[in-house]
Design a protein around this motif. Structure first.
Motif, mmCIF file in Angstrom:
data_model
loop_
_atom_site.group_PDB
_atom_site.id
_atom_site.type_symbol
_atom_site.label_atom_id
_atom_site.label_comp_id
_atom_site.label_asym_id
_atom_site.label_seq_id
_atom_site.Cartn_x
_atom_site.Cartn_y
_atom_site.Cartn_z
ATOM 1 N N LEU A 1 -26.045 -13.233 27.315
ATOM 2 C CA LEU A 1 -25.805 -12.650 28.181
ATOM 3 C C LEU A 1 -25.163 -11.813 28.269
ATOM 4 N N ARG A 2 -24.444 -12.147 28.628
ATOM 5 C CA ARG A 2 -22.937 -11.784 29.339
ATOM 6 C C ARG A 2 -22.180 -10.365 28.415
ATOM 7 N N ASN A 3 -22.972 -9.558 27.178
ATOM 8 C CA ASN A 3 -22.429 -9.038 25.822
ATOM 9 C C ASN A 3 -24.019 -7.877 26.442
ATOM 10 N N ARG A 4 -23.562 -7.211 27.732
ATOM 11 C CA ARG A 4 -24.223 -6.357 27.772
ATOM 12 C C ARG A 4 -25.091 -5.189 26.374
ATOM 13 N N ARG A 5 -24.115 -5.078 25.761
ATOM 14 C CA ARG A 5 -23.996 -4.030 24.919
ATOM 15 C C ARG A 5 -24.445 -4.290 23.750
ATOM 16 N N PHE A 6 -25.271 -5.551 23.007
ATOM 17 C CA PHE A 6 -25.007 -6.113 22.251
ATOM 18 C C PHE A 6 -26.716 -6.118 22.865
ATOM 19 N N LEU A 7 -27.068 -6.633 24.073
ATOM 20 C CA LEU A 7 -28.221 -6.662 24.805
ATOM 21 C C LEU A 7 -29.145 -4.923 24.446
ATOM 22 N N VAL A 8 -28.618 -4.111 25.131
ATOM 23 C CA VAL A 8 -28.787 -2.847 25.176
ATOM 24 C C VAL A 8 -29.197 -1.826 24.031
ATOM 25 N N PHE A 9 -28.447 -2.589 22.852
ATOM 26 C CA PHE A 9 -28.648 -2.641 21.430
ATOM 27 C C PHE A 9 -30.280 -2.968 20.829
ATOM 28 N N ALA A 10 -30.441 -4.362 21.111
ATOM 29 C CA ALA A 10 -31.318 -4.903 20.726
ATOM 30 C C ALA A 10 -32.888 -5.147 21.403
ATOM 31 N N ALA A 11 -32.319 -4.613 22.871
ATOM 32 C CA ALA A 11 -33.841 -3.250 22.993
ATOM 33 C C ALA A 11 -34.198 -2.241 22.347
ATOM 34 N N LEU A 12 -33.485 -2.042 22.123
ATOM 35 C CA LEU A 12 -33.775 -0.433 21.222
ATOM 36 C C LEU A 12 -34.205 -0.647 19.846
ATOM 37 N N TYR A 13 -33.364 -1.374 19.541
ATOM 38 C CA TYR A 13 -33.754 -1.675 17.944
ATOM 39 C C TYR A 13 -34.998 -2.374 17.729
ATOM 40 N N SER A 14 -35.565 -3.478 18.499
ATOM 41 C CA SER A 14 -36.649 -4.039 18.791
ATOM 42 C C SER A 14 -37.776 -3.320 17.785
ATOM 43 N N THR A 15 -37.546 -1.855 18.575
ATOM 44 C CA THR A 15 -39.498 -1.483 17.810
ATOM 45 C C THR A 15 -39.016 -1.061 16.758
ATOM 46 N N LEU A 16 -38.037 -1.413 15.834
ATOM 47 C CA LEU A 16 -38.165 -0.949 14.372
ATOM 48 C C LEU A 16 -38.747 -1.765 13.800
ATOM 49 N N LEU A 17 -38.912 -3.421 14.579
ATOM 50 C CA LEU A 17 -40.033 -4.580 13.964
ATOM 51 C C LEU A 17 -41.306 -4.141 14.951
ATOM 52 N N LEU A 18 -41.093 -3.410 15.450
ATOM 53 C CA LEU A 18 -42.963 -2.880 15.727
ATOM 54 C C LEU A 18 -43.664 -1.998 14.777
ATOM 55 N N ALA A 19 -42.423 -0.858 15.064
ATOM 56 C CA ALA A 19 -42.733 -0.710 13.371
ATOM 57 C C ALA A 19 -42.940 -0.892 12.545
ATOM 58 N N TYR A 20 -42.644 -1.344 12.050
ATOM 59 C CA TYR A 20 -42.819 -2.251 10.918
ATOM 60 C C TYR A 20 -44.240 -3.138 10.485
ATOM 61 N N ASN A 21 -44.333 -4.049 11.451
ATOM 62 C CA ASN A 21 -45.713 -4.577 11.797
ATOM 63 C C ASN A 21 -46.592 -3.462 11.969
ATOM 64 N N GLN A 22 -46.986 -2.037 12.371
ATOM 65 C CA GLN A 22 -47.817 -1.596 12.282
ATOM 66 C C GLN A 22 -48.124 -1.672 10.201
ATOM 67 N N MET A 23 -48.013 -2.067 9.326
ATOM 68 C CA MET A 23 -48.065 -2.448 8.161
ATOM 69 C C MET A 23 -49.827 -3.152 8.408
ATOM 70 N N TYR A 24 -50.046 -4.241 8.747
ATOM 71 C CA TYR A 24 -50.256 -5.149 9.654
ATOM 72 C C TYR A 24 -51.688 -4.765 10.075
ATOM 73 N N LEU A 25 -51.019 -3.577 11.918
ATOM 74 C CA LEU A 25 -51.583 -3.699 12.671
ATOM 75 C C LEU A 25 -52.899 -2.253 12.116
ATOM 76 N N ALA A 26 -51.455 -1.221 12.360
ATOM 77 C CA ALA A 26 -52.279 0.390 12.459
ATOM 78 C C ALA A 26 -52.651 0.418 10.389
ATOM 79 N N LEU A 27 -52.062 -0.129 10.112
ATOM 80 C CA LEU A 27 -52.512 0.979 8.461
ATOM 81 C C LEU A 27 -53.590 0.246 8.102
#
Length: 409
Positions: free
Chosen positions: A213-239
């Motif tokens: 929680l004190r690591n702001r750089r990591f939290l920003v990185f994790a929030a941005l990176y989280s969209t890759l999992l959303l994208a991959y999940n489209q194998m099950y939803l959008a595909l």
């Protein structure tokens, strides 16, 4: 370096972690893809109940990764990994005998929470082992994470194949077979996993969360990176929706997962090696750009006329191939970046929060996408391409500020 040569370069304890990941995925995909059919056809549950159960399984897994990561920091890889196996065995045995909603819910929660324990433990173990192997000149940590992606993908393919072979037997038998797979992982790690794994111990479980929680750089990185999992999940939803648009049915979905597995096995390690040489500041934006292109391909296919010589499945195949190329570029480098972002402390907690934020992105993003997703609709594909592209731009800006950690060659 290929996946085979990378496997040969890693020592026995690391191979055991990779084997555990393979077996864990095999056992998981042996049961979970067939759970909905069991609940609806076997137990006669209503559709909304089936959706509730499946949603709870995802939440109990992704939503609690941060717990497994913090426990790994506190107690080490081996105890948490073994506990995850025990919980998964209990979960599948509960599903095997559960004939009512409470029993099914209990088995589902146990099954999901087991992964929340197991996966951060394995990821933390690979991160620290990869650092030692990189110092020794054997393989880089990014290449080790790429190999982990390969064995995970093979396990996710082997599980449904084995599950399909067991379709003629009662669902309870399939659950007990899956529990047996996890029993093998449990015994192997109890017998051969090192008791001292080199992972620094935290003084408390909550210390890791405070560090994150004190690591702001990591939290920003994790929030941005989280969209890759959303994208991959489209194998099950959008595909599946794209397959209906192109062919009128979802019958080719199994073949798409085979394509995904083949692409991962063939390109994951070589692509990750190239990305590692380029560094995160180049590889991460490139990976997200390629992933965004995968969605743009389908968006274009929905609005442009298809030439007669182009097969109807071409957009779906292109989506799967390009999506996994983007993942091959971004995922190993991003996972390699977590320990330096964490300052090599509380690494398990950071991996756990990274996965949990990805789960939140999938939960929220899939709801939005699902609301506008229908065969022939261009909006969801454009929306997903834009979200991933914006994340890539954000990661490019962030990586320029990370210094050597993002630009190692």
């Amino acid at each position: 370096m290929t996946a085979r040569s990378t496997w040969r370069a890693v020592p026995g304890p690391v191979r055991l972690l990779l084997f555990s990941q393979f077996a864990f995925n095999t056992g998981f995909y042996l049961v979970v893809p067939f759970l909905a059919v069991h609940l609806s056809s076997g137990l006669g549950m209503a559709g909304w109940v089936v959706g509730l159960v499946l949603g709870l399984r995802t939440f109990s897994q992704q939503g609690f990764f941060f717990v497994g990561g913090a426990l790994t920091d506190r107690f080490g890889v081996r105890p948490v990994l073994l506990t995850g196996c025990l919980v998964r065995i209990a979960g599948f045995c509960t599903l095997a005998v559960g004939q009512s909603l409470p029993g099914v819910l209990a088995g589902t929660v146990l099954t999901g929470f087991a992964a929340a324990l197991f996966s951060p433990a394995v990821e933390t173990g690979l991160a620290h082992a990869g650092a030692r192997l990189e110092e020794a000149g054997a393989v880089t940590r990014a290449e080790l994470f790429a190999l982990d992606d390969v064995v995970s993908k093979v396990g996710s393919l082997a599980g449904p194949v084995l599950g399909a072979a067991l379709l003629g037997v009662p669902f309870s038998t399939t659950c007990f077979v899956a529990a047996g797979v996890f029993a093998v992982v449990l015994v192997a790690n109890a017998r051969w996993a090192p008791r001292v794994d080199g992972v620094p111990r935290s003084t408390s479980v909550t210390a890791g969360w405070g560090s994150v929680l004190r690591n702001r750089r990591f939290l920003v990185f994790a929030a941005l990176y989280s969209t890759l999992l959303l994208a991959y999940n489209q194998m099950y939803l959008a595909l599946p929706v794209e397959l209906v648009r192109a062919t009128g049915s979802q019958r080719a979905l199994g073949a798409m997962f085979v394509v995904a597995a083949v692409v991962t096995v063939l390109v994951q390690v070589p692509v990750a090696r190239w990305a590692r040489r380029r560094g995160a500041r180049h590889a991460l934006p490139a990976g997200f750009a390629v992933t965004a292109l995968a969605f743009a391909l389908v968006a274009a296919a929905t609005v442009l006329p298809r030439p007669d010589l182009v097969p109807a499945l071409a957009p779906a195949v292109g989506f799967v191939v390009v999506l996994h190329l983007g993942s091959a570029l971004a995922r190993p480098v991003a996972r390699d970046l977590v320990p330096p972002l964490a300052g090599e402390r509380h690494v398990g907690a950071h991996y756990g929060v990274l996965a949990s934020l990805g789960g939140v992105a999938v939960l929220l993003g899939s709801g939005v996408v699902g609301a506008v997703l229908e065969p022939g609709a261009v909006t969801p594909w454009v929306l997903l391409a834009a979200v991933v592209a914006v994340s890539g731009v954000g990661l490019a800006a962030l990586s320029r500020r990370l210094g050597p950690a993002a630009g190692r060659a």
